[in-house]
Write a protein that holds these residues in place. Sequence first.
Motif, short mmCIF file in Angstrom:
data_model
loop_
_atom_site.label_atom_id
_atom_site.label_comp_id
_atom_site.label_asym_id
_atom_site.label_seq_id
_atom_site.Cartn_x
_atom_site.Cartn_y
_atom_site.Cartn_z
N SER A 119 -0.33 13.73 10.62
CA SER A 119 -1.51 13.65 9.75
C SER A 119 -1.09 13.97 8.32
O SER A 119 -0.44 14.97 8.07
CB SER A 119 -2.56 14.66 10.20
N SER A 120 -1.49 13.11 7.38
CA SER A 120 -1.19 13.38 5.98
C SER A 120 -2.23 14.30 5.35
O SER A 120 -2.08 14.71 4.21
CB SER A 120 -1.10 12.06 5.20
N ARG A 121 -3.29 14.63 6.11
CA ARG A 121 -4.31 15.54 5.58
C ARG A 121 -3.82 16.97 5.60
O ARG A 121 -3.98 17.71 4.63
CB ARG A 121 -5.60 15.42 6.40
N ASP A 122 -3.21 17.38 6.72
CA ASP A 122 -2.80 18.78 6.84
C ASP A 122 -1.38 18.94 7.34
O ASP A 122 -0.94 20.07 7.58
CB ASP A 122 -3.77 19.54 7.75
N GLY A 123 -0.67 17.84 7.52
CA GLY A 123 0.71 17.92 7.97
C GLY A 123 0.89 18.20 9.44
O GLY A 123 2.02 18.37 9.91
N SER A 124 -0.20 18.24 10.20
CA SER A 124 -0.08 18.52 11.63
C SER A 124 0.51 17.31 12.34
O SER A 124 0.38 16.18 11.90
CB SER A 124 -1.45 18.87 12.22
N THR A 125 1.19 17.60 13.44
CA THR A 125 1.81 16.55 14.23
C THR A 125 1.38 16.65 15.68
O THR A 125 0.93 17.71 16.15
CB THR A 125 3.34 16.60 14.17
N TYR A 126 1.52 15.55 16.37
CA TYR A 126 1.29 15.50 17.81
C TYR A 126 2.43 14.70 18.41
O TYR A 126 2.80 13.65 17.91
CB TYR A 126 -0.04 14.84 18.15
N SER A 127 2.98 15.22 19.51
CA SER A 127 4.01 14.49 20.25
C SER A 127 3.63 14.46 21.72
O SER A 127 3.17 15.47 22.27
CB SER A 127 5.37 15.19 20.11
N THR A 128 3.83 13.34 22.34
CA THR A 128 3.61 13.27 23.76
C THR A 128 4.64 14.17 24.46
O THR A 128 5.77 14.35 23.96
CB THR A 128 3.67 11.83 24.27
N ALA B 18 2.70 2.69 12.94
CA ALA B 18 1.30 2.47 12.60
C ALA B 18 0.88 3.41 11.49
O ALA B 18 1.49 4.47 11.29
CB ALA B 18 0.43 2.68 13.83
N ALA B 19 -0.15 3.00 10.78
CA ALA B 19 -0.69 3.83 9.70
C ALA B 19 -2.21 3.73 9.71
O ALA B 19 -2.77 2.67 9.98
CB ALA B 19 -0.13 3.40 8.35
N ILE B 20 -2.84 4.85 9.42
CA ILE B 20 -4.30 4.91 9.37
C ILE B 20 -4.72 5.71 8.15
O ILE B 20 -4.09 6.72 7.82
CB ILE B 20 -4.87 5.52 10.66
N PHE C 206 0.85 -1.19 0.00
CA PHE C 206 0.00 0.00 0.00
C PHE C 206 0.89 1.24 0.00
O PHE C 206 2.08 1.18 0.31
CB PHE C 206 -0.97 0.02 1.19
N THR C 207 0.29 2.37 -0.35
CA THR C 207 1.04 3.62 -0.49
C THR C 207 0.93 4.42 0.80
O THR C 207 -0.15 4.90 1.16
CB THR C 207 0.52 4.44 -1.67
N LEU C 208 2.04 4.60 1.45
CA LEU C 208 2.06 5.24 2.76
C LEU C 208 1.60 6.69 2.71
O LEU C 208 1.07 7.21 3.69
CB LEU C 208 3.48 5.15 3.34
N ASP C 209 1.80 7.34 1.57
CA ASP C 209 1.43 8.75 1.43
C ASP C 209 -0.06 8.98 1.64
O ASP C 209 -0.48 10.10 1.95
CB ASP C 209 1.86 9.24 0.05
N HIS C 210 -0.86 7.95 1.50
CA HIS C 210 -2.31 8.08 1.65
C HIS C 210 -2.76 7.89 3.09
O HIS C 210 -3.96 7.89 3.37
CB HIS C 210 -3.02 7.05 0.77
N TYR C 211 -1.78 7.75 3.98
CA TYR C 211 -2.09 7.40 5.36
C TYR C 211 -1.47 8.37 6.35
O TYR C 211 -0.38 8.91 6.11
CB TYR C 211 -1.57 5.99 5.67
N GLY C 212 -2.19 8.57 7.47
CA GLY C 212 -1.53 9.18 8.61
C GLY C 212 -0.55 8.17 9.18
O GLY C 212 -0.79 6.96 9.11
N ILE C 213 0.55 8.65 9.72
CA ILE C 213 1.57 7.76 10.24
C ILE C 213 1.90 8.12 11.69
O ILE C 213 1.76 9.28 12.10
CB ILE C 213 2.86 7.80 9.40
N GLY C 214 2.33 7.11 12.42
CA GLY C 214 2.65 7.38 13.81
C GLY C 214 3.53 6.32 14.42
O GLY C 214 3.70 5.23 13.85
N TRP C 215 4.10 6.67 15.56
CA TRP C 215 4.91 5.74 16.35
C TRP C 215 4.32 5.65 17.75
O TRP C 215 4.00 6.68 18.35
CB TRP C 215 6.36 6.22 16.41
N PHE C 216 4.21 4.43 18.22
CA PHE C 216 3.68 4.14 19.54
C PHE C 216 4.71 3.32 20.29
O PHE C 216 5.60 2.72 19.68
CB PHE C 216 2.35 3.40 19.41
N ARG C 217 4.58 3.27 21.60
CA ARG C 217 5.51 2.44 22.36
C ARG C 217 4.80 1.83 23.56
O ARG C 217 3.80 2.36 24.03
CB ARG C 217 6.72 3.26 22.82
N GLN C 218 5.36 0.73 24.01
CA GLN C 218 4.83 0.07 25.20
C GLN C 218 5.99 -0.43 26.04
O GLN C 218 6.79 -1.26 25.58
CB GLN C 218 3.89 -1.08 24.84
#
Length: 129
Positions: free
Chosen positions: A52-61, A97-99, A27-39
Amino acid sequence: QEQLVESGGGLVQSGGSLRLSCAATGFTLDHYGIGWFRQAPGKEREGVVCLSSRDGSTYSTNSVKGRFTISRDNAKNTMYLQMNSLKPEDTAVYYCAAIAKWKITTVQIWCLVGESDYWGQGTQVTVSS
């Protein structure tokens, strides 16, 4: 086969750096939001940094702000997590992860909730003091 394959984990001393990679196949990653999670052992999974691939916004803990950076290389269909100034408390299994981007309401909500279309297999990051 549609999947995310991670690489780049390992053992590093406190204050060091690591870069995690996550390659998408099928699948093409450009069509997805991407993220990193940890446990970490005995703890719940947490969203570390998401894009977010929609608007380029990011979130960081809060604990990784100014130290971790997410990026992607569309030509390689790969996402990255650059981790600098690592601390022992960053020790965990890290998952990419990708959504689908249309599923994202806000990148913060996605990163906090964590439901995704694809998950990597996980890679161990251990930071020694």
